[in-house]
Write a protein that holds these residues in place. Sequence first.
Motif, PDB file in Angstrom:
ATOM      1  N   PRO A 133       1.258 -23.780 -12.157  1.00 46.38           N
ATOM      2  CA  PRO A 133       2.218 -23.511 -13.358  1.00 46.38           C
ATOM      3  C   PRO A 133       1.895 -21.973 -13.737  1.00 46.38           C
ATOM      4  O   PRO A 133       2.591 -21.153 -14.192  1.00 46.38           O
ATOM      5  CB  PRO A 133       1.753 -24.266 -14.399  1.00 46.38           C
ATOM      6  N   ASP A 134       0.629 -21.619 -13.333  1.00 46.70           N
ATOM      7  CA  ASP A 134       0.260 -20.132 -13.607  1.00 46.70           C
ATOM      8  C   ASP A 134       0.535 -19.333 -12.573  1.00 46.70           C
ATOM      9  O   ASP A 134       0.412 -17.796 -12.562  1.00 46.70           O
ATOM     10  CB  ASP A 134      -1.286 -19.906 -13.801  1.00 46.70           C
ATOM     11  N   GLY A 135       1.146 -19.798 -11.539  1.00 50.59           N
ATOM     12  CA  GLY A 135       1.848 -18.742 -10.493  1.00 50.59           C
ATOM     13  C   GLY A 135       0.734 -18.940  -9.091  1.00 50.59           C
ATOM     14  O   GLY A 135       1.270 -18.295  -8.169  1.00 50.59           O
ATOM     15  N   PRO A 188     -13.875 -38.132  -3.579  1.00 53.51           N
ATOM     16  CA  PRO A 188     -14.218 -36.831  -4.083  1.00 53.51           C
ATOM     17  C   PRO A 188     -13.050 -35.899  -4.265  1.00 53.51           C
ATOM     18  O   PRO A 188     -12.011 -36.000  -3.550  1.00 53.51           O
ATOM     19  CB  PRO A 188     -15.220 -36.469  -2.653  1.00 53.51           C
ATOM     20  N   ALA A 189     -13.278 -34.717  -5.191  1.00 52.56           N
ATOM     21  CA  ALA A 189     -12.172 -33.902  -5.488  1.00 52.56           C
ATOM     22  C   ALA A 189     -12.907 -32.425  -5.850  1.00 52.56           C
ATOM     23  O   ALA A 189     -13.971 -32.473  -6.056  1.00 52.56           O
ATOM     24  CB  ALA A 189     -11.380 -34.611  -6.736  1.00 52.56           C
ATOM     25  N   ALA A 190     -11.744 -31.673  -5.862  1.00 48.95           N
ATOM     26  CA  ALA A 190     -11.864 -30.228  -6.232  1.00 48.95           C
ATOM     27  C   ALA A 190     -10.679 -29.924  -7.095  1.00 48.95           C
ATOM     28  O   ALA A 190     -10.203 -28.997  -6.871  1.00 48.95           O
ATOM     29  CB  ALA A 190     -12.295 -29.077  -5.425  1.00 48.95           C
ATOM     30  N   PHE A 191     -10.334 -30.859  -8.289  1.00 40.74           N
ATOM     31  CA  PHE A 191      -9.061 -30.875  -8.933  1.00 40.74           C
ATOM     32  C   PHE A 191      -9.152 -29.382  -9.880  1.00 40.74           C
ATOM     33  O   PHE A 191     -10.107 -29.198 -10.255  1.00 40.74           O
ATOM     34  CB  PHE A 191      -9.135 -32.084  -9.773  1.00 40.74           C
ATOM     35  N   THR A 192      -8.147 -28.682  -9.688  1.00 38.76           N
ATOM     36  CA  THR A 192      -7.847 -27.542 -10.595  1.00 38.76           C
ATOM     37  C   THR A 192      -7.740 -27.766 -12.135  1.00 38.76           C
ATOM     38  O   THR A 192      -7.464 -29.170 -12.503  1.00 38.76           O
ATOM     39  CB  THR A 192      -6.580 -26.836 -10.167  1.00 38.76           C
ATOM     40  N   LEU A 193      -8.404 -26.873 -12.880  1.00 38.08           N
ATOM     41  CA  LEU A 193      -8.301 -27.011 -14.113  1.00 38.08           C
ATOM     42  C   LEU A 193      -6.884 -27.498 -14.890  1.00 38.08           C
ATOM     43  O   LEU A 193      -6.863 -28.158 -15.630  1.00 38.08           O
ATOM     44  CB  LEU A 193      -8.975 -25.819 -14.891  1.00 38.08           C
ATOM     45  N   GLN A 194      -6.048 -26.639 -14.125  1.00 33.22           N
ATOM     46  CA  GLN A 194      -4.602 -26.710 -14.777  1.00 33.22           C
ATOM     47  C   GLN A 194      -4.097 -28.188 -14.842  1.00 33.22           C
ATOM     48  O   GLN A 194      -3.455 -28.659 -15.596  1.00 33.22           O
ATOM     49  CB  GLN A 194      -3.695 -25.821 -14.249  1.00 33.22           C
ATOM     50  N   GLU A 235      -9.687 -13.262  -6.804  1.00 31.68           N
ATOM     51  CA  GLU A 235      -9.302 -14.007  -7.658  1.00 31.68           C
ATOM     52  C   GLU A 235     -10.257 -15.203  -8.055  1.00 31.68           C
ATOM     53  O   GLU A 235     -10.981 -15.635  -7.297  1.00 31.68           O
ATOM     54  CB  GLU A 235      -7.874 -14.689  -7.127  1.00 31.68           C
ATOM     55  N   THR A 236     -10.263 -15.572  -9.535  1.00 30.16           N
ATOM     56  CA  THR A 236     -11.240 -16.699 -10.035  1.00 30.16           C
ATOM     57  C   THR A 236     -10.231 -17.774 -10.204  1.00 30.16           C
ATOM     58  O   THR A 236      -9.170 -17.596 -10.927  1.00 30.16           O
ATOM     59  CB  THR A 236     -11.799 -16.061 -11.380  1.00 30.16           C
ATOM     60  N   ARG A 237     -10.806 -18.910  -9.848  1.00 28.45           N
ATOM     61  CA  ARG A 237     -10.151 -20.086 -10.076  1.00 28.45           C
ATOM     62  C   ARG A 237     -11.124 -20.992 -10.822  1.00 28.45           C
ATOM     63  O   ARG A 237     -12.052 -21.060 -10.607  1.00 28.45           O
ATOM     64  CB  ARG A 237      -9.320 -20.840  -8.844  1.00 28.45           C
ATOM     65  N   SER A 238     -10.474 -22.107 -11.209  1.00 25.58           N
ATOM     66  CA  SER A 238     -11.447 -23.103 -11.980  1.00 25.58           C
ATOM     67  C   SER A 238     -10.959 -24.676 -11.529  1.00 25.58           C
ATOM     68  O   SER A 238     -10.111 -24.855 -11.603  1.00 25.58           O
ATOM     69  CB  SER A 238     -11.294 -22.840 -13.552  1.00 25.58           C
ATOM     70  N   TYR A 239     -12.463 -25.472 -11.437  1.00 25.99           N
ATOM     71  CA  TYR A 239     -12.300 -26.775 -11.527  1.00 25.99           C
ATOM     72  C   TYR A 239     -12.363 -27.519 -12.632  1.00 25.99           C
ATOM     73  O   TYR A 239     -12.765 -27.005 -13.524  1.00 25.99           O
ATOM     74  CB  TYR A 239     -13.488 -27.083 -10.645  1.00 25.99           C
ATOM     75  N   TYR A 240     -11.821 -28.690 -12.768  1.00 31.05           N
ATOM     76  CA  TYR A 240     -11.786 -29.524 -13.814  1.00 31.05           C
ATOM     77  C   TYR A 240     -12.925 -30.184 -14.000  1.00 31.05           C
ATOM     78  O   TYR A 240     -13.336 -30.403 -15.193  1.00 31.05           O
ATOM     79  CB  TYR A 240     -10.507 -30.493 -13.764  1.00 31.05           C
TER      80      TYR A 240
END
Length: 289
Positions: A123-125, A178-184, A220-225
């Motif tokens: 959603p944030d592109g 196992p996961a690396a789900f995005t915060l979004q 770029e900085t990205r975030s896990y949930y």
Amino acid sequence: MKVSLIQMNSQPDVAGNLEQAERLLLQAIDRDRPDLLVLPEHFDWAGGTAHQKVDAADSMPGGKAYRMLQEIAGQHRVWIHGGSLLERIPGERHVFNTSVIFDDSGREVGRYRKIHLFDITAPDGKAYRESATVARGEDLFVYEAHGLRIGCAICYDLRFSRLFDALASQRVDVIVLPAAFTLQTGKDHWEVLCRARAIEFQAYFIACGQWGSYAAANGETRSYYGNSMICDPWGQVVARASDGVGIVTSHIDPQRLRDVRNIIPMTAHREDFPGCRLCHGLKTSHVHA
């Protein structure tokens, strides 16, 4: 069976990630004495460029990440579900996203290679193109440990119920994801999907995630949930990690499985539909231990 989930914050730094994983694995062994240890997706590497990702891939057998898990499993007499790591494909510029499982003698019992690859625009592109570096797996994998049948999946697989229907047809008691789900996406979908999979397939659902931020390509900085969790076959969350790097431990209770399946006997009621191939021809590998 007692299970410990290792919630990490992996970066584009193999040595640092392996140090973090080893420290947490040994801490869980010393503190909780689990029967099974579970790591998150990409415990060995996260972020960076596509070129760095391929270069960081581990050889199997014999690579640093592989040998670390093998040695800990054998020395401490514990099963390890090795989250996922990047598996080198000789002569290729793609890798597999692979879970590797070791029994409590340090013997590899098998591998699951991620089937559904994460190619989306969030959603944030921000664009995620896993298929640019990762080759698609083809086979399901089921193994047996401590009297339980355990099915494998990885991260984006969570959204595809047919995969879990195929695992349920193999009478699995536990599913490990196992996961690396995005915060979004995680804040809206993670718990809903984990609990749904536990309920609809009447299995314990073990979801072990990455937490926090990491450095992606181009700075770029990205975030896990995060929010690693264990759901019982009734869909209740029986254990959940707090924010941060750490460990969460709980038990898998075979009697709880029997009770839920007796209350609502879905296996006996589940209908097959003529002409419907739920698993699209996927083969299932089994290991009996």
